[in-house]
Design an enzyme around this catalytic site. Structure first.
Site, PDB file in Angstrom:
ATOM      1  N   HIS A 169      40.165  36.068  13.312  1.00  0.00           N
ATOM      2  CA  HIS A 169      39.129  36.338  14.304  1.00  0.00           C
ATOM      3  C   HIS A 169      39.117  37.834  14.592  1.00  0.00           C
ATOM      4  O   HIS A 169      39.298  38.283  15.714  1.00  0.00           O
ATOM      5  CB  HIS A 169      39.373  35.528  15.571  1.00  0.00           C
ATOM      6  CG  HIS A 169      39.082  34.072  15.389  1.00  0.00           C
ATOM      7  ND1 HIS A 169      37.821  33.529  15.576  1.00  0.00           N
ATOM      8  CD2 HIS A 169      39.877  33.044  14.990  1.00  0.00           C
ATOM      9  CE1 HIS A 169      37.855  32.230  15.318  1.00  0.00           C
ATOM     10  NE2 HIS A 169      39.078  31.915  14.946  1.00  0.00           N
ATOM     11  N   ALA A 229      35.278  34.044  10.452  1.00  0.00           N
ATOM     12  CA  ALA A 229      35.538  34.807  11.674  1.00  0.00           C
ATOM     13  C   ALA A 229      36.256  36.117  11.385  1.00  0.00           C
ATOM     14  O   ALA A 229      37.196  36.506  12.073  1.00  0.00           O
ATOM     15  CB  ALA A 229      36.321  33.976  12.689  1.00  0.00           C
ATOM     16  N   GLY A 277      34.287  22.692   1.805  1.00  0.00           N
ATOM     17  CA  GLY A 277      32.976  22.848   1.212  1.00  0.00           C
ATOM     18  C   GLY A 277      31.939  23.377   2.172  1.00  0.00           C
ATOM     19  O   GLY A 277      30.788  23.591   1.780  1.00  0.00           O
ATOM     20  N   LEU A 278      32.315  23.596   3.432  1.00  0.00           N
ATOM     21  CA  LEU A 278      31.415  24.127   4.452  1.00  0.00           C
ATOM     22  C   LEU A 278      31.842  25.522   4.893  1.00  0.00           C
ATOM     23  O   LEU A 278      31.012  26.431   4.981  1.00  0.00           O
ATOM     24  CB  LEU A 278      31.392  23.198   5.670  1.00  0.00           C
ATOM     25  CG  LEU A 278      30.843  21.794   5.439  1.00  0.00           C
ATOM     26  CD1 LEU A 278      31.162  20.914   6.652  1.00  0.00           C
ATOM     27  CD2 LEU A 278      29.347  21.836   5.188  1.00  0.00           C
ATOM     28  N   HIS A 279      33.109  25.689   5.168  1.00  0.00           N
ATOM     29  CA  HIS A 279      33.609  26.990   5.590  1.00  0.00           C
ATOM     30  C   HIS A 279      33.589  28.004   4.447  1.00  0.00           C
ATOM     31  O   HIS A 279      33.440  29.212   4.695  1.00  0.00           O
ATOM     32  CB  HIS A 279      35.028  26.865   6.149  1.00  0.00           C
ATOM     33  CG  HIS A 279      35.082  26.319   7.541  1.00  0.00           C
ATOM     34  ND1 HIS A 279      34.975  24.968   7.820  1.00  0.00           N
ATOM     35  CD2 HIS A 279      35.228  26.944   8.745  1.00  0.00           C
ATOM     36  CE1 HIS A 279      35.057  24.785   9.132  1.00  0.00           C
ATOM     37  NE2 HIS A 279      35.202  25.964   9.704  1.00  0.00           N
ATOM     38  N   ASP A 291      42.061  23.019  10.159  1.00  0.00           N
ATOM     39  CA  ASP A 291      41.425  23.467  11.402  1.00  0.00           C
ATOM     40  C   ASP A 291      40.716  22.288  12.062  1.00  0.00           C
ATOM     41  O   ASP A 291      39.684  22.446  12.725  1.00  0.00           O
ATOM     42  CB  ASP A 291      40.451  24.604  11.117  1.00  0.00           C
ATOM     43  CG  ASP A 291      40.146  25.455  12.351  1.00  0.00           C
ATOM     44  OD1 ASP A 291      40.896  25.360  13.341  1.00  0.00           O
ATOM     45  OD2 ASP A 291      39.152  26.196  12.318  1.00  0.00           O
TER      46      ASP A 291
END
Length: 394
Positions: A199, A224, A253-255, A278
């Site tokens: 982050h 992030a 498959g999304l991040h 996560d």
């Protein structure tokens, strides 16, 4: 933290993960592995229970480095639910985990440490918490992601005084570019805490300064944080380049695009990649309305998002992440498994007892089908999940 097994167990005939040899026999007594060797010609093992491991892979128990909740329990709002989360993780092959607090207030951190030090409830039969991952609040407002910007704070040496694995704090994620962050890194590392960068809007130089101070991992690479630019590699580029740094990523498959998972795996190799989920409280629950650290989250089509569309953790399980890693990177089980076993164990300084199957190690095992499905999970010598419904035990 969990108590050991109630009796001796012998697993015969499974293939040892990462070994080119034939089937093995693994004997467990109490919470330790006491024998790893060829299957016995007979079953002269006294009163031990036997498991027929034929056709399965014997792997070290999976270690989850970043999980915000599961089974309806949000750890940041209810850290005492750590045992409920641990009880839900056996089905995913997880034997040990680092429960995560999302930019918590200091009172929540105190409650989390107290819950950890109090130990499990009687007859607890779940994954072992290894200490807390405090993700924030020393994070960049520019890269807050799903963290509430109002919860972020500047790095503060006084706030982390007394944090250590013995006190229940295992990992801290912070943004190394923030004023005072390097001093906090040095203080935490001196007490044995694993510090991760995340982050963060750190430049390449600022990230390198953090690694030189003792940061040894990066939290969910690319997510992030500043982008990997050809003239400013930033935190992502610095982390991939530095051999001291373990890369954490979320292979849902999304991040990350699957191709990027493959690229990172090729770049950093087998010994520096750790996958994480996560996951949030919605793991194992129906889609719909959930929460992350008190913020409203909606789960739909496998994605967890804030009301503004920001990804807010995941509903990925670690075994599914492992299968995704193998598929995305085009690697076999032997090459994929270190990302959930030996690599996280070594990052946390626990490689002497966890992350491998050998005589004397803690009896954390995950028995897998050839397609990396979880058949049986054994934590500290106790069976916490059995998808065979006892059919293979004698």
């Amino acid at each position: 933290m969990t108590s050991g097994g109630d009796g001796a167990l012998v697993i015969d005939g499974a293939a040892l993960a990462g070994s080119a040899g034939g089937p093995v026999s693994i004997r467990i007594e109490g919470d330790r592995i006491v024998v790893v060797g060829p299957p016995a010609a007979d079953r002269a093992h006294g009163a031990a229970r036997h498991f027929d491991g034929g056709g399965l892979i014997a792997a070290p128990g999976f270690i989850e480095l970043q999980i915000n909740g599961a089974a309806g329990h949000d750890l940041t709002t209810e850290p005492e639910a750590v045992w409920g989360v641990g009880s839900a993780l056996g089905r995913y092959g997880v034997t040990a985990f680092v429960p995560t607090l999302v930019s918590p207030g200091w009172a929540i951190v105190d409650r989390a440490m107290a819950a950890f030090l109090a130990g499990p409830p009687p007859d607890y039969n779940g994954a072992t918490p290894l200490g807390w991952h405090v993700e924030g609040p020393f994070l960049s407002e520019k890269r807050a992601g799903a963290h509430d910007p109002a919860a972020l704070r500047p790095p503060d040496l006084g706030a982390v005084e007394g944090w250590s694995p013995a006190a229940g704090i295992r990992t801290v994620t912070l943004a190394p570019e923030l004023p005072g962050a390097i001093d906090v890194v040095r203080a935490l590392v001196a007490r044995g805490v694993t510090v991760s960068a995340g982050h963060s809007a750190a430049t390449y130089a600022e990230a390198r300064a953090g690694f030189d101070a003792g940061i040894r991992s990066v939290t969910h690479l690319f997510n992030a944080m500043g982008p990997l630019d050809h003239r400013e590699p930033g935190l992502a580029g610095a982390a991939i380049e530095d051999p001291r740094v373990t890369i954490g990523l979320i292979p849902d498959g999304l991040h990350l695009h699957p191709a990027l998972v493959s690229i990172v795996r090729r770049a950093v190799g087998i010994d520096r990649l750790a996958i994480v989920t996560d996951a949030i409280a919605a793991l194992g629950m129906d889609p719909g309305a959930h929460q992350l650290a008190g913020r409203a989250v909606r789960v739909h089509d496998g994605a967890a998002r804030l009301e503004d569309g920001t990804l807010a953790g995941s509903v990925l399980s670690l075994d599914a992440g492992l299968r995704n890693l193998a598929a995305f990177a085009g690697i076999d089980a032997a090459e994929a498994l270190p990302a959930v076993t030996s690599v996280p164990a070594c990052l946390l300084g626990l490689g002497n007892e966890r992350g491998s199957l050998r005589t004397g190690s803690i009896a954390d095992l995950t028995l897998l089908t050839p397609d990396l499905g979880v058949a049986v999970t054994i934590t500290r010598g106790r069976i916490v999940h059995d998808a065979t419904e006892g059919a293979r035990w004698a």
